[in-house]
Motif scaffolding. Structure first.
Motif, PDB file in Angstrom:
ATOM      1  N   VAL A   7     -11.263   2.924  13.088  1.00  0.00           N
ATOM      2  CA  VAL A   7     -10.158   2.236  12.430  1.00  0.00           C
ATOM      3  C   VAL A   7      -9.517   1.320  13.462  1.00  0.00           C
ATOM      4  O   VAL A   7      -9.748   1.454  14.659  1.00  0.00           O
TER       5      VAL A   7
ATOM      6  N   PHE B 221      -3.790   1.014  12.128  1.00  0.00           N
ATOM      7  CA  PHE B 221      -3.867   2.004  11.055  1.00  0.00           C
ATOM      8  C   PHE B 221      -2.715   2.993  11.210  1.00  0.00           C
ATOM      9  O   PHE B 221      -2.124   3.439  10.234  1.00  0.00           O
TER      10      PHE B 221
ATOM     11  N   ARG C 163      -5.921   0.534   4.414  1.00  0.00           N
ATOM     12  CA  ARG C 163      -5.933  -0.185   5.699  1.00  0.00           C
ATOM     13  C   ARG C 163      -4.896   0.370   6.666  1.00  0.00           C
ATOM     14  O   ARG C 163      -5.136   0.465   7.855  1.00  0.00           O
ATOM     15  N   TYR C 164      -3.719   0.722   6.145  1.00  0.00           N
ATOM     16  CA  TYR C 164      -2.644   1.242   6.976  1.00  0.00           C
ATOM     17  C   TYR C 164      -2.237   2.623   6.471  1.00  0.00           C
ATOM     18  O   TYR C 164      -2.091   2.827   5.274  1.00  0.00           O
ATOM     19  N   SER C 165      -1.998   3.522   7.388  1.00  0.00           N
ATOM     20  CA  SER C 165      -1.525   4.845   7.025  1.00  0.00           C
ATOM     21  C   SER C 165      -0.020   4.812   6.819  1.00  0.00           C
ATOM     22  O   SER C 165       0.697   4.141   7.554  1.00  0.00           O
TER      23      SER C 165
END
Length: 132
Positions: free
Chosen positions: A68, A72, A8-10
């Motif tokens: 996204v 993100f 979900r998150y970089s």
């Protein structure tokens, strides 16, 4: 619909996250430029890190084109946190106490901070020795 292959998150910085998403979606600079109405050259500079991370509205445009959410991108999240902190000196003081002054923290908070410090190798060394 695109299959979600990324978290979900970089945890990567903007340039690496953008380049990774483009590769994952098999998009060229020209294709992304068409979807975002940004120039292919500008997008190339973003992935090379020769231009600064763009402002939030541009990140939103790029995120939409890449399917996204804007959050993100790490830098987008950092700016959101900075905005919240900017509005609350009390919260700044509390976080400062926890992170830098080694004030006792809950076991849950300690575990989270240690995961961040040890899990990806990018944590602040000061957070590794929190006193409980």
């Amino acid at each position: 619909m695109l299959k979600a292959t990324r978290p979900r998150y970089s945890r990567e910085r903007f340039q690496a996250a953008l380049k990774g998403l483009m590769e994952e979606r098999h998009l060229s600079y020209r294709q992304l430029a068409y979807k975002t109405q940004l120039s292919a050259g500008y997008l190339n500079h973003l992935t090379k890190g020769t231009r600064p991370v763009p402002a939030d509205p541009v990140i939103r445009t790029i995120a939409t084109a890449l399917c996204v959410e804007p959050d993100f991108f790490l830098e987008f999240r950092l700016r959101q946190v900075a905005d919240v902190l900017d509005a609350s000196t009390q919260l700044i003081d509390a976080l400062y106490s926890v992170l830098l002054l080694h004030v006792p923290v809950s076991e849950e908070m300690k575990a989270m901070l240690e995961r961040q410090a040890n899990g990806n190798g990018h944590g602040d060394p000061r957070s590794r020795s929190l006193a409980v």
